[in-house]
Design an enzyme around this catalytic site. Sequence first.
Site, mmCIF file in Angstrom:
data_model
loop_
_atom_site.group_PDB
_atom_site.id
_atom_site.type_symbol
_atom_site.label_atom_id
_atom_site.label_comp_id
_atom_site.label_asym_id
_atom_site.label_seq_id
_atom_site.Cartn_x
_atom_site.Cartn_y
_atom_site.Cartn_z
ATOM 1 N N THR A 322 16.102 -7.341 39.897
ATOM 2 C CA THR A 322 17.484 -7.526 40.339
ATOM 3 C C THR A 322 18.134 -6.572 39.357
ATOM 4 O O THR A 322 17.756 -6.236 38.243
ATOM 5 C CB THR A 322 18.082 -8.824 40.184
ATOM 6 N N SER A 323 19.584 -5.985 39.782
ATOM 7 C CA SER A 323 20.230 -5.291 39.077
ATOM 8 C C SER A 323 21.801 -5.641 39.368
ATOM 9 O O SER A 323 22.340 -6.160 40.153
ATOM 10 C CB SER A 323 20.038 -3.647 39.202
ATOM 11 N N PRO A 324 22.569 -5.687 38.050
ATOM 12 C CA PRO A 324 24.057 -5.868 38.239
ATOM 13 C C PRO A 324 24.906 -4.688 38.663
ATOM 14 O O PRO A 324 26.045 -4.525 38.983
ATOM 15 C CB PRO A 324 24.489 -6.370 36.748
ATOM 16 N N ASP A 440 18.374 0.853 35.889
ATOM 17 C CA ASP A 440 19.507 0.190 34.874
ATOM 18 C C ASP A 440 19.431 1.194 33.495
ATOM 19 O O ASP A 440 20.537 0.902 32.929
ATOM 20 C CB ASP A 440 19.282 -1.064 34.575
#
Length: 758
Positions: A322-324, A440
């Site tokens: 996952t990544s923000p 990221d």
Amino acid sequence: MSFQSGRWAVPTPTRALAAVSLIVLSLLALAQLQVGPNKSRYAARSENLEQADKPFLSKARATTAGDKYLIGVGKADITGPVVEINFAGYANLEQVGSGLRQRIYARSFIIGEVSTNNRFVYVVLDTQSGDTAVRNGILEGLASLGSGYAMYGRANVAVTGTHSHSGPGGWFNYLLPQLTSLGFDRQGYQAIVDGAVLSIKRAHESLQEGYLDFGTTRVSDANVNRSPSAYLANPESERAQYTDDVDKTLTLLRFKRASDGKNIGVLTWFAVHPTSMQGNNTHVTGDNKGLAAYLFEQSVKGDDRAADGFVAGFSQANVGDTSPNVLGAWCEDGSGQMCDFYTSTCSDGTAQSCYGRGPMFHKLDLGVSSCAVIAQRQFSGAKEIYDSLDSTSTAVVGPTVRSFHYFQDMQYYTFPLDNGTIVQTCPAALGHSFAAGTTDWPGLFDFTQGDSGAPDNPLWSVVGGFLRVPSPEQKNCQEPKPILLDVGEMSLPYAWSPNIVDVQSLRVGQFIVIVSPSEASTMAGRRWRNAVKAAAFDSGLAGDHEPFVILGGPANTYAHYVTTPEEYAVQRYEGASTLYGQWELPAYINLTLRALPFLAPTASGSPPPGPSPPDNRERSLSFITGVVQDNAPPGTSFGSVKTQPANSYSRGAIVTATFVGANPRNNLRLEGTFAAVEKLGSEGNTWTQVLSDADWRLVYSWKRANFLLGYSEVTISWETDQQLDAAGTYRLKYYGDAKPLIGNIRAFTGTTNSFTLS
Ligand SMILES: *[C@@H]1O[C@H](CO)[C@@H](O)[C@H](O)[C@H]1NC(C)=O
Ligand SMILES: *[C@@H]1O[C@H](CO)[C@@H](O)[C@H](O)[C@H]1NC(C)=O
Ligand SMILES: *[C@@H]1O[C@H](CO)[C@@H](O)[C@H](O)[C@H]1NC(C)=O
Ligand SMILES: *[C@@H]1O[C@H](CO)[C@@H](O)[C@H](O)[C@H]1NC(C)=O
């Protein structure tokens, strides 16, 4: 019940293997027969398999009170050295602390049976992960608290990290993550351990009878998949069961005391990398999880449903891929292109200019604004559940509280897949894509790239020579991973990475928590949860209630990543960082299921503890130098204001002041503050502190002005806000501690002139 350690010799592809397969196949066939009825009971309800990826389909139990438990919450400061120490997470040698935006915390949650000593403790640290060194320190700290704490130990304490990438490193047990911090930092390690123990002590002291209930919501815009091409390697039929390539569900568990019906805390899980603060940020923060927790705790102040000392934990879930950075990964090379879907490379053929974009990427403020947005989105989701729980929640029911923990050596663990084929895991190793980093932040561990010479790192100069070539057996085992760092076969000068992992799960009523040592990818987390849910059904673990399974981590030790075997075959960063080979996930599932009977209401005790991991705390190298001295330039003294704030500001402006400073490593001021905003009372003679290091909008920065003479400078900035700050008269305050060349460290303060905010 019996527990087999299940460690078989490495099979050779011969008759022995065939014989073992045959035995296992017949055992499986037998097992199939026995669980037949329960399997079908499970299948009948399999529409809920995706539970954690969809709002929970509960049969409104709002009116059914849950069971009573012992519940307690506690929070304490764990902020280690905020300057001159490398940050944990990005493995970027240049990311060295220069200040503090937000103190970091341990938040502990204890759940127990009302009339027994069956309890567990779930600790959420604002750190990159849980860790063996920190865990050992916490267990020793608990033991030293005396017999009143004897019920807390190895089996029932889960030490999880939020996976923040913006706090000091140097506290890890193993050599590899120590490399960029130049070794082990006892000061920061002790801050985390002491704070964690204090938070557990506070939770213990707050224990009282109460109820638990939970709910879920969909947070659609706070995470994306950063390795979607690897996710696509999973079978289409499996992907078709889910609407997204990341879990968008946020789950909240509420702690409500029985005495007056007030809530004492919430514990939430949501999968998103706390990499909103970028790899060039050098101010300590709790990243998006730490900020979400702060926002929640602020929001219930003065709310009469919430008790004083309310604690909000924002724990990590299957965070792996996952990544923000929800706007996707772009080439910051002027081309205006997105990075290549499969390789994340840009026009120069490398991934060096590929960066994920957060929602506020155009504000080049080191991710601060994007972090605020991703935190706000998690907070809002959690608050929405919290506000609607009384009508829509599912009560935790069933009086049973249990946990298990054991250590498992992952070197050549041999076990059967579901189809009976015998496979094995391998000693830890990292593949080539590990060095490339992620979207990221690219280019992790730059010293591993190419062979143009070693990096400028004194620790590497000592240990680089211990790099070894993987054995043929290891190469074969790790296929199709091309091995870059054979960390599991390197134990000189001490172990580089864990081969022995913590296998742990917790259970209260129908609520089951898998505690993962690795960052599980989205699909890996789903498979693991589904397998545990199915087994919990089959064995009737939760009686008539639908088991609800959550995965929390990275916890207890840092064992990098775990992907599905299909994602492993793609060997993106997450697959390359799946330490124990392609069968790591099925092995983790096997190891969890094997001990699941220890969560049964009738179970007592824990599995055999397994082999102890090495404790490297006393043998770790360190090239981290201490503070030599602080001095104030002639004509000034510590805390003298070098630059005063202006006389007046409008709300929204940034107020700053600069002071003659000293090194903040002299005194961490745990549970205290380096910076404060004070407001003048209406009667005009009392100053009250309104903001401190705990607050996101007050930033403390430290800069060395002259190393030889020991001069340094501190800047305090207050990012004022139209809504949050009242008009009035204010001043800034600096709390410092100076170390003379000879003699004791001495505390001092600095205070600015007053100014008005309108
Ligand atoms: C896990 O593997 C062991 C062998 O190591 C095997 O005996 C056991 O049946 C497996 N358990 C499950 C639940 O798959
Ligand atoms: C930090 O990194 C981001 C991402 O590349 C970049 O846009 C920004 O300019 C950098 N900030 C500083 C101060 O180097
Ligand atoms: C069992 O599954 C594995 C993984 O999908 C596969 O490699 C293996 O060939 C299968 N074995 C049999 C007997 O089907
Ligand atoms: C099936 O479930 C029931 C309770 O739901 C339990 O009593 C029974 O032992 C289970 N059977 C097996 C074979 O696990």
